[in-house]
Every structure is written in structure tokens, then in C-alpha cells.
Design a protein around this motif. Sequence first.
Motif, PDB file in Angstrom:
ATOM      1  N   ALA A 151       0.815  -1.212   0.000  1.00 39.78           N
ATOM      2  CA  ALA A 151       0.000   0.000   0.000  1.00 39.78           C
ATOM      3  C   ALA A 151       0.848   1.262   0.000  1.00 39.78           C
ATOM      4  CB  ALA A 151      -0.945  -0.007   1.202  1.00 39.78           C
ATOM      5  N   ASP A 152       1.987   1.237   0.699  1.00 42.11           N
ATOM      6  CA  ASP A 152       2.852   2.410   0.744  1.00 42.11           C
ATOM      7  C   ASP A 152       3.414   2.732  -0.627  1.00 42.11           C
ATOM      8  OD1 ASP A 152       2.453   2.682   3.465  1.00 42.11           O
ATOM      9  OD2 ASP A 152       4.223   1.505   3.995  1.00 42.11           O
ATOM     10  N   ASP A 153       3.770   1.710  -1.386  1.00 37.75           N
ATOM     11  CA  ASP A 153       4.374   1.944  -2.696  1.00 37.75           C
ATOM     12  C   ASP A 153       3.357   2.335  -3.757  1.00 37.75           C
ATOM     13  OD1 ASP A 153       7.338   1.595  -2.893  1.00 37.75           O
ATOM     14  OD2 ASP A 153       6.889  -0.271  -1.851  1.00 37.75           O
ATOM     15  N   VAL A 154       2.120   1.884  -3.632  1.00 34.95           N
ATOM     16  CA  VAL A 154       1.135   2.215  -4.670  1.00 34.95           C
ATOM     17  C   VAL A 154       0.415   3.520  -4.374  1.00 34.95           C
ATOM     18  CG1 VAL A 154       0.781  -0.223  -5.192  1.00 34.95           C
ATOM     19  CG2 VAL A 154      -0.796   0.933  -3.635  1.00 34.95           C
ATOM     20  N   SER A 155       0.482   4.015  -3.142  1.00 39.43           N
ATOM     21  CA  SER A 155      -0.214   5.247  -2.792  1.00 39.43           C
ATOM     22  C   SER A 155       0.396   6.437  -3.509  1.00 39.43           C
ATOM     23  CB  SER A 155      -0.159   5.476  -1.280  1.00 39.43           C
ATOM     24  OG  SER A 155      -0.809   6.666  -0.925  1.00 39.43           O
ATOM     25  N   ALA A 156      -0.473   7.251  -4.129  1.00 44.15           N
ATOM     26  CA  ALA A 156      -0.025   8.431  -4.864  1.00 44.15           C
ATOM     27  C   ALA A 156      -0.335   9.690  -4.079  1.00 44.15           C
ATOM     28  CB  ALA A 156      -0.712   8.494  -6.220  1.00 44.15           C
ATOM     29  N   PHE A 157       0.437  10.753  -4.318  1.00 41.24           N
ATOM     30  CA  PHE A 157       0.165  12.029  -3.671  1.00 41.24           C
ATOM     31  C   PHE A 157      -1.194  12.559  -4.107  1.00 41.24           C
ATOM     32  CE2 PHE A 157       0.288  16.602  -3.098  1.00 41.24           C
ATOM     33  CZ  PHE A 157       0.877  16.742  -1.853  1.00 41.24           C
ATOM     34  N   ASN A 158      -1.502  12.406  -5.402  1.00 38.68           N
ATOM     35  CA  ASN A 158      -2.846  12.756  -5.871  1.00 38.68           C
ATOM     36  C   ASN A 158      -3.759  11.571  -5.592  1.00 38.68           C
ATOM     37  OD1 ASN A 158      -5.191  13.531  -7.102  1.00 38.68           O
ATOM     38  ND2 ASN A 158      -4.299  13.846  -9.131  1.00 38.68           N
ATOM     39  N   LEU A 159      -4.532  11.677  -4.531  1.00 39.27           N
ATOM     40  CA  LEU A 159      -5.357  10.560  -4.083  1.00 39.27           C
ATOM     41  C   LEU A 159      -6.529  10.281  -5.014  1.00 39.27           C
ATOM     42  CD1 LEU A 159      -5.400  11.307  -0.240  1.00 39.27           C
ATOM     43  CD2 LEU A 159      -3.932   9.706  -1.483  1.00 39.27           C
ATOM     44  N   ALA A 160      -6.702  11.110  -6.031  1.00 36.79           N
ATOM     45  CA  ALA A 160      -7.747  10.831  -7.023  1.00 36.79           C
ATOM     46  C   ALA A 160      -7.390   9.625  -7.872  1.00 36.79           C
ATOM     47  CB  ALA A 160      -7.966  12.047  -7.921  1.00 36.79           C
ATOM     48  N   MET A 209      -3.831  14.689  -1.341  1.00 36.65           N
ATOM     49  CA  MET A 209      -5.253  14.964  -1.455  1.00 36.65           C
ATOM     50  C   MET A 209      -5.712  14.605  -2.863  1.00 36.65           C
ATOM     51  SD  MET A 209      -5.356  19.149  -1.733  1.00 36.65           S
ATOM     52  CE  MET A 209      -4.620  19.338  -0.117  1.00 36.65           C
ATOM     53  N   PRO A 210      -7.004  14.338  -3.045  1.00 38.77           N
ATOM     54  CA  PRO A 210      -7.515  14.014  -4.371  1.00 38.77           C
ATOM     55  C   PRO A 210      -7.874  15.289  -5.130  1.00 38.77           C
ATOM     56  CG  PRO A 210      -9.238  13.702  -2.754  1.00 38.77           C
ATOM     57  CD  PRO A 210      -8.025  14.160  -1.995  1.00 38.77           C
ATOM     58  N   VAL A 211      -7.269  15.500  -6.286  1.00 34.09           N
ATOM     59  CA  VAL A 211      -7.523  16.737  -7.025  1.00 34.09           C
ATOM     60  C   VAL A 211      -7.853  16.452  -8.485  1.00 34.09           C
ATOM     61  CG1 VAL A 211      -6.019  18.087  -5.525  1.00 34.09           C
ATOM     62  CG2 VAL A 211      -5.083  17.109  -7.618  1.00 34.09           C
ATOM     63  N   PHE A 212      -8.548  17.418  -9.082  1.00 31.18           N
ATOM     64  CA  PHE A 212      -8.831  17.415 -10.516  1.00 31.18           C
ATOM     65  C   PHE A 212      -8.351  18.750 -11.057  1.00 31.18           C
ATOM     66  CE2 PHE A 212     -11.257  18.225 -14.330  1.00 31.18           C
ATOM     67  CZ  PHE A 212     -11.337  16.990 -14.951  1.00 31.18           C
TER      68      PHE A 212
END
Length: 479
Positions: free
Chosen positions: A37-46, A323-326
Motif C-alpha cells: 500500500a505504501d508503494d502504490v499510494s499516490a500524492f494525488n489521491l484521485a 489529497m484528491p484533485v482534478f
Amino acid sequence: MTAFPSTSAALVTAEDAAALAAQVAGPVLLPGADGFADDVSAFNLATTHHPAVVVGATNAQDVSAAVRFAATHGLPVAVQATGHGAVAAADGAVLVSTRRMTGLTVSAATATARVEAGVLMHSLLEAAAEAGLAPVCGSSPTVGVVGMTLGGGVGPISRKYGFAADRVRGFEIVTADGAVRSVDAESEPDLFWAVRGGKGGFGIVTALELELVPVQRFYAGGIMFPGESAAALLHAYREWAPTLPEETTTSIGLLRLPPLPSIPEPLRGQFVVHLRYAHLGSEEEGAALLAPMRAVAPAVMDMVGEMPFTNVGMVHMDPTDPMPVFERSALLDELGADVVEALLAAAGPGVQTPVLLAEVRHLGGATARATGGPNAVSGRGAEFSVFAVGVLMPEIAAVVPDAVRATLEAVAPWARPDRLLNFAGGLTRDELDTVWAPADLARLRAVKAAYDPQDVFRIGHTVAPAADARLPRQAEPTP
């Protein structure tokens, strides 16, 4: 030792993963494994990645083994360091995580740095500062140096020193055949041209050699103005910005701040106008140039002053938490009164919109010149960029994309056909084709066909290979 959970539906079996793990120094992780999970997590949570397997690369040989494994199993390859630029999910792919590749050396004698693929910009800023130098960087010190640079890289000193990609002298890259190549303008000129601005569709860059610039301090920061002065400020800005010397880089944003405890009380939950200012010169000169904008309206908060360049993140104050952004962007050749009025109508005071930030950034200067030779950086020659972003919070997520698009559509009648790649957001491949001028796109697709004809690197900002173009290889790869 990592356990490899087994499932009949898995694209990569536990036995396959164990065989790959025997070839690499870093971890090989299947879904459900510790650390996955740590490696697949992106800064852009979208963007949420669901790869078939993760390879936590520690060197170029690990990357090569991962790419060869993917080819053997018919899987695409994706790469991630921080995930700031995560625009497409790496589902069913071999995801190469480069965050462990943190090698960094700075040479004061040659004013260069060599950075591996996992180095963050704040680390390079600090290392370069010890030699009295600085990298050409973007607005956020928390991004990965390689990803930011390959997409162009524009920031608070770009009017003086151009794009970050303009400062690349050479790079180490693993191409789709698994070969580790050392590339510069002489060895493989087409690949050297394409990767600097064409991003990751041609291979995985494992290290960059960058020119540094002689910057130690600057007069910089941000001013928060009351939102009701937005019209006066934006019209003043459009007349003021083109008068500035190349030593001065600026932007202005219509900013809707959330009511969070972490935000200072005068700004919490407010609509403000954020003027960002960076001047490479004395405090006296910088203050004199800034004076016309300071006179437009009283500041809610004025944070401009002389500071070390390592504090460059204070100029834009970009978020530091995932955070999730567009987001979407456009480019302009000029910022006319009609453009300002259109932007105010879309995102100005009194408008009900979930758009967090609508920004105008002054380009021009050295961004119009390909310092260090031609490359594939998009948007060359534009005078201004317009950028809009919204946060996909659960209560507003459904309406944010349309609101962001509407903000850009408001300025579309005056926009250029191209745009900045790093600010483009998640585009389809057809949409991505509009990022570059037609001649550059054709060359990029030809380079793609030569180095990745099977489209192994097809996740994210990657052009499709041309069906009818092939470029000769200019050098033999390193085995």
C-alpha cells in the motif's frame, strides 16, 4: 522476507514474484503484502493504483529486471516516485516504485548535480545550496526531481532560467527492451530530445544529470489580498506583469481557502487573491518592482521578503499533504482585459464554485528559449498559463470536474492549442495529442515507435507509437 499471497485470479503468481525477487535487490510485492500500500499510494489521491506487482527498485538493474519481467508476462509498466503526477491508474501493471533510489551528488566545480529517480526536490535544493547553487525547480519542494523535470518543470525562477528540462545534460534510462542506456545529445539525440519534455513514455529514467544555477537568495514570497479586490488586482496584474524583467517571475491566483484549523485565522474559510512574487536581485530592487501591486489594495497578509532559495516553497505555498484533485490548464499569448473578465465571471468573487484555485502564471522570458538545445517541452513561447484545480472531497466530488472545466472553457476563446504537460491533468491519449505542436507530436510518436513499439510504457502521460515511423538507433545500449 516478503510473503507472496497466491490467488488463481492473479496476473502475477507467487512463484512468478519469487523468481523476480531473486533478480532484484529491492522488494517485490504482490497485493496484500506488507508495504504494498505504501508503494502504490499516490500524492494525488484521485488516482488509485491496482498493479499486478510492485518492484521497489533500488538501482537501474532492478528497473531493468522489472521491465524484462513485464515483457515476458505481457504486462504494461508504470513508474512512480511520489505520485504527484499520477494521472492514470496502473491497474494490472508492473509498477516500478523508485522512491528508494535516493542517490544525489552535487559538483560545485561543474555546477551540476546527478540525481536518482527517487530524489525529492527539497533534498536537491539543500544539497545544491551547500555549493552556493540551486536547481531550476517547480513551485513545490516535495515533488520528485525526475518526474517534474521530464514534464518540463516551470517555477519561480523560470523567466530567468527557463524550464527544468532545459537544464538536463544527460540521463540514464531503461527502455522497453530492458537495456540500461546512458543518453545525451551526442549518443542518442532523438531520445534525448523526446524525454526532456515528453515524460515517461519512452522508458524509466533512473538518473538525471542537471545543470545548476548561481542562486542563493532571492526577494520572494506571497501576498494575500481581500477577495473583493480581485477585479482591480487582476486588471493591474495584466498591465504590470509584462513590464517586469526576466529576473522576476510572478503569478496570481483566485483562492478559496477551506475552513481548516491549519490555515491562519485571517485566511481561514476566505476567498482571497494570492499574488506570488520571486525576484532574483536586491531587496530594494525587488520591493520597487512590487510596489505598484502593493498599492492596489491593502494586504490581508504580506509574506514577501528576502530569503534563502531553499525556502522557495514559501512563494506558492503548495499543499504538502496528499489529497484528491482534478486539474486542467491552458496557455495564452497575452492576458487581455477580456480574458480577465472571463476568468472573474467563472471564478471571481460572488461566484459559487468548488474550484479551489484559478491561477494565472506569467511565463515568457527564458521559457521561450530552448536553453541547452531543442527539446520536447510543450508550450514554448506562451506568455501566460491559466490553471484551475479542485479538491475531490466526498461532498463536492461529483461537481468539481465540470467546474474546473468550465473555468478553462471561459478562457478558451483566447487559448493556444498547446499546453504545459505537467499542468494538463488526466487526459486521454487523444486529448494528450493536443499538448504539443503537430510537428513535435509527430517526432515524439516516431521516437516512441523506435524505442517502445509495443507500447509497454502506456500508462499516464505517454504518446502512442507512430504506426509508420521508425528512427535509427544512434548507440548501442549498455547490457
